[in-house]
Scaffold this active site. Structure first.
Site, PDB file in Angstrom:
ATOM      1  N   GLU A 175       0.833  -1.189   0.000  1.00  0.00           N
ATOM      2  CA  GLU A 175       0.000   0.000   0.000  1.00  0.00           C
ATOM      3  C   GLU A 175       0.874   1.247   0.000  1.00  0.00           C
ATOM      4  O   GLU A 175       1.923   1.285   0.640  1.00  0.00           O
ATOM      5  CB  GLU A 175      -0.913   0.001   1.232  1.00  0.00           C
ATOM      6  CG  GLU A 175      -1.909  -1.160   1.214  1.00  0.00           C
ATOM      7  CD  GLU A 175      -2.664  -1.329   2.537  1.00  0.00           C
ATOM      8  OE1 GLU A 175      -3.786  -1.838   2.494  1.00  0.00           O
ATOM      9  OE2 GLU A 175      -2.105  -0.951   3.591  1.00  0.00           O
ATOM     10  N   CYS A 205       3.266   8.556   0.784  1.00  0.00           N
ATOM     11  CA  CYS A 205       3.875   7.642   1.747  1.00  0.00           C
ATOM     12  C   CYS A 205       4.133   6.309   1.042  1.00  0.00           C
ATOM     13  O   CYS A 205       3.194   5.671   0.560  1.00  0.00           O
ATOM     14  CB  CYS A 205       2.956   7.456   2.947  1.00  0.00           C
ATOM     15  SG  CYS A 205       3.600   6.320   4.200  1.00  0.00           S
ATOM     16  N   CYS A 241       6.681  -6.483   7.280  1.00  0.00           N
ATOM     17  CA  CYS A 241       7.775  -5.858   8.019  1.00  0.00           C
ATOM     18  C   CYS A 241       8.286  -6.824   9.078  1.00  0.00           C
ATOM     19  O   CYS A 241       7.498  -7.549   9.705  1.00  0.00           O
ATOM     20  CB  CYS A 241       7.315  -4.555   8.681  1.00  0.00           C
ATOM     21  SG  CYS A 241       8.628  -3.674   9.561  1.00  0.00           S
ATOM     22  N   CYS A 287       6.939  -4.128  15.650  1.00  0.00           N
ATOM     23  CA  CYS A 287       6.426  -3.112  16.586  1.00  0.00           C
ATOM     24  C   CYS A 287       4.977  -3.447  16.940  1.00  0.00           C
ATOM     25  O   CYS A 287       4.157  -3.696  16.051  1.00  0.00           O
ATOM     26  CB  CYS A 287       6.527  -1.728  15.971  1.00  0.00           C
ATOM     27  SG  CYS A 287       8.208  -1.249  15.509  1.00  0.00           S
ATOM     28  N   CYS A 321       1.799  -1.622  15.346  1.00  0.00           N
ATOM     29  CA  CYS A 321       1.796  -1.425  13.898  1.00  0.00           C
ATOM     30  C   CYS A 321       1.258  -2.665  13.198  1.00  0.00           C
ATOM     31  O   CYS A 321       1.754  -3.779  13.400  1.00  0.00           O
ATOM     32  CB  CYS A 321       3.214  -1.114  13.422  1.00  0.00           C
ATOM     33  SG  CYS A 321       3.360  -0.924  11.636  1.00  0.00           S
ATOM     34  N   GLY A 326       7.080  -1.753   5.946  1.00  0.00           N
ATOM     35  CA  GLY A 326       8.486  -2.124   5.920  1.00  0.00           C
ATOM     36  C   GLY A 326       9.394  -1.127   6.615  1.00  0.00           C
ATOM     37  O   GLY A 326       9.005  -0.007   6.939  1.00  0.00           O
ATOM     38  N   GLU A 327      10.622  -1.557   6.851  1.00  0.00           N
ATOM     39  CA  GLU A 327      11.686  -0.745   7.448  1.00  0.00           C
ATOM     40  C   GLU A 327      12.692  -0.421   6.348  1.00  0.00           C
ATOM     41  O   GLU A 327      13.427  -1.295   5.887  1.00  0.00           O
ATOM     42  CB  GLU A 327      12.347  -1.528   8.592  1.00  0.00           C
ATOM     43  CG  GLU A 327      13.724  -1.062   9.015  1.00  0.00           C
ATOM     44  CD  GLU A 327      13.766   0.366   9.527  1.00  0.00           C
ATOM     45  OE1 GLU A 327      14.481   1.171   8.896  1.00  0.00           O
ATOM     46  OE2 GLU A 327      13.108   0.666  10.529  1.00  0.00           O
ATOM     47  N   SER A 347      12.065   6.946   7.362  1.00  0.00           N
ATOM     48  CA  SER A 347      11.742   6.620   8.751  1.00  0.00           C
ATOM     49  C   SER A 347      12.363   5.278   9.126  1.00  0.00           C
ATOM     50  O   SER A 347      12.368   4.341   8.323  1.00  0.00           O
ATOM     51  CB  SER A 347      10.215   6.551   8.932  1.00  0.00           C
ATOM     52  OG  SER A 347       9.891   6.197  10.264  1.00  0.00           O
ATOM     53  N   SER A 380      11.421   6.276  14.723  1.00  0.00           N
ATOM     54  CA  SER A 380      10.266   5.802  15.479  1.00  0.00           C
ATOM     55  C   SER A 380      10.737   5.443  16.889  1.00  0.00           C
ATOM     56  O   SER A 380      11.210   4.341  17.131  1.00  0.00           O
ATOM     57  CB  SER A 380       9.645   4.578  14.786  1.00  0.00           C
ATOM     58  OG  SER A 380       9.158   4.934  13.513  1.00  0.00           O
ATOM     59  N   LEU A 381      10.603   6.384  17.801  1.00  0.00           N
ATOM     60  CA  LEU A 381      11.173   6.231  19.139  1.00  0.00           C
ATOM     61  C   LEU A 381      10.209   5.501  20.076  1.00  0.00           C
ATOM     62  O   LEU A 381      10.494   4.424  20.577  1.00  0.00           O
ATOM     63  CB  LEU A 381      11.534   7.605  19.695  1.00  0.00           C
ATOM     64  CG  LEU A 381      12.464   7.622  20.888  1.00  0.00           C
ATOM     65  CD1 LEU A 381      13.833   7.084  20.524  1.00  0.00           C
ATOM     66  CD2 LEU A 381      12.577   9.029  21.457  1.00  0.00           C
ATOM     67  N   HIS A 382       9.084   6.141  20.384  1.00  0.00           N
ATOM     68  CA  HIS A 382       7.944   5.538  21.064  1.00  0.00           C
ATOM     69  C   HIS A 382       8.132   5.221  22.554  1.00  0.00           C
ATOM     70  O   HIS A 382       7.150   4.877  23.225  1.00  0.00           O
ATOM     71  CB  HIS A 382       7.471   4.266  20.346  1.00  0.00           C
ATOM     72  CG  HIS A 382       7.276   4.449  18.890  1.00  0.00           C
ATOM     73  ND1 HIS A 382       6.474   5.440  18.356  1.00  0.00           N
ATOM     74  CD2 HIS A 382       7.808   3.800  17.818  1.00  0.00           C
ATOM     75  CE1 HIS A 382       6.509   5.386  17.038  1.00  0.00           C
ATOM     76  NE2 HIS A 382       7.317   4.403  16.691  1.00  0.00           N
ATOM     77  N   ASN A 417      -3.342   4.792  16.346  1.00  0.00           N
ATOM     78  CA  ASN A 417      -4.521   4.511  15.535  1.00  0.00           C
ATOM     79  C   ASN A 417      -5.010   3.087  15.797  1.00  0.00           C
ATOM     80  O   ASN A 417      -4.213   2.217  16.181  1.00  0.00           O
ATOM     81  CB  ASN A 417      -4.187   4.686  14.056  1.00  0.00           C
ATOM     82  CG  ASN A 417      -3.941   6.138  13.695  1.00  0.00           C
ATOM     83  OD1 ASN A 417      -4.811   6.985  13.885  1.00  0.00           O
ATOM     84  ND2 ASN A 417      -2.763   6.445  13.191  1.00  0.00           N
ATOM     85  N   CYS A 446      -1.095   6.327  10.185  1.00  0.00           N
ATOM     86  CA  CYS A 446       0.144   5.770  10.726  1.00  0.00           C
ATOM     87  C   CYS A 446      -0.117   4.464  11.464  1.00  0.00           C
ATOM     88  O   CYS A 446      -0.982   4.387  12.334  1.00  0.00           O
ATOM     89  CB  CYS A 446       0.778   6.789  11.673  1.00  0.00           C
ATOM     90  SG  CYS A 446       2.322   6.249  12.396  1.00  0.00           S
TER      91      CYS A 446
END
Length: 390
Positions: free
Chosen positions: A97, A134, A141, A145, A148, A190-191, A222, A246-248, A322, A365
């Site tokens: 996507e 995007c 991935c 995470c 996600c 993906g990363e 990212s 992407s810290l979080h 989300n 996101c």
């Protein structure tokens, strides 16, 4: 792929110097290479017969190479805010996507950063509606995470540079009247730094002055914090590519539960890499922080985050989580989001709350995944509940 073997690279991913080798083998002068590259990327023409300034024998030879990628737009879903999510079926039945986000000012969007990729000196003129695209770099991935959907699906395969470029080509074809493709964010499935070589090749193709000529400063990559990739991105592109991390979570203990890759590259190592990143003047690194109720959104987490980033040139995007099917926690309440933001701002940090864009079509996101619309079920990963306590 080696420049010595351009035939091993899909035509859409070849750089002009690689096309020069193809031209030499065809008995053509070097300048034909840039002509072909311009037709493919500046003009978006994949039909050799339409490349009118090329000799007919060369057009016939190019027709044998199958310049087009076997990609199909399976569905286009449009959200009320104008965001469009495109589901692409790539070779081998890979489903990915990409999301097109018009940069329109929403009534409630008083202090939102909108998207991490928008340069801080981006002017808000009265010209065409700027669109941020995007992109995905992998089918699924591997980072896992917990908030996600892409990570919950697992990694099926990486995308080739041509498949990354194709997403931009498709997005350009779906621009509406009055819209202009302005920014790219590699924040989809993906990363990107887990798939560095193909990601870097795609960036070189997309930004080449003889092609689409997109600006490196309008592209943001990212990462969850893959330190070798951060260092290499800085070296290869001179820090001109925007970096978002992407810290979080502000502590290793909590972050390892939220972002499993933290066990390999911990916060101290990541912060050192950010200090090394060759930032141009007036640019900052974006830190993405997904807020989860009673997980990472308490006052103590805000204080720890302030200490962690002290001295770094950063802006912080707070992202209320989300909805993701199967997750055992949810986004922070508006009250806790605003309290977290206020704490960071009191400490002098630039901090914005991300306004949801595209969530009506699962395009926001953390929502890109191999979902039911793709004819595939997201695999559920067994996890213990995540909370802020040990």
């Amino acid at each position: 792929m080696s420049v010595d073997r351009p035939e091993g690279v899909h035509p859409l991913a070849r750089l002009p110097e690689e096309w020069e080798l193809v031209m030499a083998r065809a008995g053509q002068p070097k300048y034909r290479a840039r002509q072909v590259f311009r037709w493919l990327h500046a003009h978006g023409t994949l039909t050799p017969e339409a490349m009118s300034d090329l000799p007919r024998p060369l057009r016939a030879r190019l027709a044998e190479q199958d310049l087009a990628l076997d990609a199909e737009v399976s569905t286009v879903r449009r959200a009320p805010d104008g965001t469009r999510k495109l589901l692409l079926r790539l070779p081998g039945d890979a489903l990915v996507e990409c999301v097109m986000i018009p940069m329109t000012k929403l009534p409630e969007q008083s202090d939102d950063a909108d998207l991490a990729a928008v340069p801080e000196d981006d002017d808000d003129d009265d010209g065409p509606t700027r669109v941020t695209v995007c992109l995905s770099t992998q089918h699924g991935c591997a980072m896992g995470c917990v908030f996600c959907a892409s990570g919950r699906a697992g990694l099926l395969r990486g995308l080739s540079a041509a498949e990354i470029v194709e997403q931009v080509r498709v997005a350009r074809a779906h621009l509406e009247p009055g819209e202009q493709l302005r920014n790219l964010v590699l924040m989809g499935m993906g990363e990107p730094l887990h798939h560095y070589d193909e990601t870097a090749r795609a960036l070189r193709v997309l930004t080449h002055p003889d092609g689409m000529d997109l600006s490196l400063r309008r592209i943001t990559v990212s990462t969850v914090g893959l330190v070798p990739g951060i260092d290499k991105l800085g070296r290869d592109f001179g820090g001109k590519v925007g970096l978002a991390v992407s810290l979080h979570a502000p502590t290793d203990e909590l972050r390892t539960r939220i972002v499993p890759m933290n066990a390999r590259h911990g916060l101290a190592e990541i912060m050192a890499a950010l200090r090394r990143y060759p930032l141009p003047r007036r640019r900052r690194i974006t830190l993405e922080y997904t807020l989860m109720q009673d997980v990472n959104d308490a006052a103590e987490h805000a204080r720890a985050l302030i200490d962690l980033v002290r001295g770094l040139r950063v802006k912080i995007n707070l992202i209320p989580m989300n909805p993701v099917p199967g997750a055992d926690f949810g986004g922070s309440s508006p009250e806790r989001v605003l309290a977290f933001q206020a704490a960071l701002r009191r400490a002098g940090l630039s901090c914005f709350v991300r306004v949801r864009r595209g969530d009506a079509v699962e395009g926001a996101c953390g929502q890109l995944a191999l979902g039911a619309e793709a004819g595939t079920l997201v695999r559920s990963i067994g996890r213990k509940p995540v909370n802020s306590k040990g």
